[in-house]
Design an enzyme around this catalytic site. Structure first.
Site, PDB file in Angstrom:
ATOM      1  N   CYS A 175       0.840  -1.205   0.000  1.00  0.00           N
ATOM      2  CA  CYS A 175       0.000   0.000   0.000  1.00  0.00           C
ATOM      3  C   CYS A 175       0.873   1.253   0.000  1.00  0.00           C
ATOM      4  O   CYS A 175       0.359   2.349   0.188  1.00  0.00           O
ATOM      5  CB  CYS A 175      -0.961  -0.010   1.189  1.00  0.00           C
ATOM      6  SG  CYS A 175      -0.105  -0.116   2.761  1.00  0.00           S
TER       7      CYS A 175
ATOM      8  N   GLU B  52      -2.115   1.229  -4.530  1.00  0.00           N
ATOM      9  CA  GLU B  52      -1.857  -0.126  -4.013  1.00  0.00           C
ATOM     10  C   GLU B  52      -1.300  -0.959  -5.172  1.00  0.00           C
ATOM     11  O   GLU B  52      -1.852  -0.927  -6.269  1.00  0.00           O
ATOM     12  CB  GLU B  52      -3.190  -0.709  -3.508  1.00  0.00           C
ATOM     13  CG  GLU B  52      -3.118  -2.119  -3.012  1.00  0.00           C
ATOM     14  CD  GLU B  52      -3.245  -2.205  -1.492  1.00  0.00           C
ATOM     15  OE1 GLU B  52      -3.498  -1.178  -0.843  1.00  0.00           O
ATOM     16  OE2 GLU B  52      -3.067  -3.331  -0.976  1.00  0.00           O
TER      17      GLU B  52
END
Ligand SMILES: C[S@@+](CC[C@H](N)C(=O)[O-])C[C@H]1O[C@@H](n2cnc3c(N)ncnc32)[C@H](O)[C@@H]1O
Length: 365
Positions: A322, A356
């Site tokens: 992330c 992400e």
């Protein structure tokens, strides 16, 4: 997205069409990772609205009245009456919930935040107070029976629950349904549809499987579906409530080749290196595993050096990240032994600069 708060809300900051956002994110990732990968970058698109199944709002108090608030772009917070990125169950409940709270002064007083978690079979609301929630127990029970939701109320050191507060989710992974229960206090992927795409992608990336080791496994979000590709799986995670849920999720899905253990990444590394024995690994013969794959989905800080050294020795790596910056740092180490063979962007956080990524690496022979 046609949102009236687009210029002022601190959450959705990219004032671009979806195509422009997509191009921007692909260009950023290509630039950051050019040293490691020049192949195709898959981009998994999200809905532009209604995609968040988890949301938190502040409470705006003015002249005895309340409304929702968000952090502002140019101010500490702004007052809002709706949010377009939350899923339909949450956006429908938001005004009804606020009206029900407003009917009772005791519920309004010192309320500072509301969290929503929506899933296939449940809708859970947490009310956050700067006063002891025991003093409004009956009022809370009353509002729960009116709205028929799972209700949690929290104040410093106190948690009260009303109605069914279990989070029950169903995910469709490559056409097959998996059931999960989750804890309201532990990590939950915020964009359900993107989560399904991400897990399906990771499962499809597995070739030549023997055993899997997974670190940072949460409640078994990836572990349960991906375990079907492996003989045995060892999955570890630091959070006790996540591991408790992961064990239940194995039973729910009749999966029996996974050993879940509550261990930090550093602890499982020292257990594997035989520096330390852990009661939490009792009955697990670490020497019996032949790890063909490692799966990591670490927090924003990425993987620590010791974990990277261990990953260097495993033939196949699936890395979900992330934070592209820590992923880039970690790839500096991993690329000494491995080659990136797949790269994907999962657009979990539409209208924001967050990206992400998923990366598959294979050991250079
Ligand atoms: C990005 S979340 C991913 C969780 C899971 N893979 C999922 O998809 O739901 C990162 C997880 O790492 C866990 N974690 C944080 N620090 C850790 C550490 N030092 N060792 C092991 N797990 C850690 C968190 O509790 C969290 O569940």
């Amino acid at each position: 997205m046609d949102c009236k708060y687009l210029n002022s809300c601190g959450s959705c900051v990219l004032e671009l069409s979806y195509n422009e956002q997509k191009e921007l994110k692909i260009a950023k990732i290509k630039e950051l990772f050019a040293r490691f990968y020049s192949g195709e970058i898959e981009f998994f698109e999200s809905s532009e609205v209604g995609f968040r199944s988890r949301a938190e709002f502040g409470i705006w108090h003015e002249n005895g009245d309340i409304s929702y608030s968000m952090r502002g772009r140019n101010s500490k917070k702004i007052e809002i009456d709706s949010c377009q990125i939350v899923d339909l169950k949450i956006s429908n409940l938001m005004p009804r919930l606020l009206n029900a709270i407003k009917d009772d002064e005791a519920l309004v007083n010192r309320l500072f935040g509301i969290e929503f978690i929506s899933s296939a079979k449940s809708l859970i609301v947490t009310l956050l107070y700067h006063k002891d929630v025991n003093s409004i127990k009956d009022n809370l029970a009353n509002i729960q029976s009116k709205l028929k939701i799972g209700l949690i109320a929290r104040s410093r050191g106190v948690k009260l629950e009303f109605g069914d507060t279990k989070i029950n989710e169903i995910l469709n992974i490559n056409g097959r349904e998996f059931s999960y229960i989750m804890s309201d206090t532990a990590f939950i992927q915020p964009n359900k549809k993107m989560n399904e795409k991400m897990i399906s992608w990771a499962v499809n990336a597995v070739e030549n499987a023997a055993d899997l080791i997974e670190l940072y496994c949460g409640h078994g979000n990836f572990t349960i579906p991906i375990s079907l590709k492996f003989q045995k799986v060892l999955a570890t995670e630091i959070s006790k409530s996540s591991i408790d849920m992961a064990l239940k999720n194995c039973q729910l899905n009749s999966v029996n080749n996974i050993k879940f253990a509550r261990l930090s990444a550093a602890e499982i590394m020292s257990a594997i290196a035989k520096e330390r024995e852990f009661e939490r690994l009792r009955g697990v013969n670490l020497d019996s595993y032949i790890f063909s794959h490692i799966l990591v989905d670490p927090p924003r800080a990425g993987c620590e050096d010791r974990v990277l050294d261990f990953m260097n020795k495993i033939d196949n790596i699936i890395y979900i990240s992330c934070n592209p910056l820590t992923l880039q740092n970690n790839l500096e180490i991993l690329s000494q032994t491995h080659k990136v063979v797949k790269f994907a962007i999962f657009d979990q956080f539409v209208h924001t600069n967050h990206i992400e990524c998923g990366v598959v690496l294979k050991r250079i022979k």
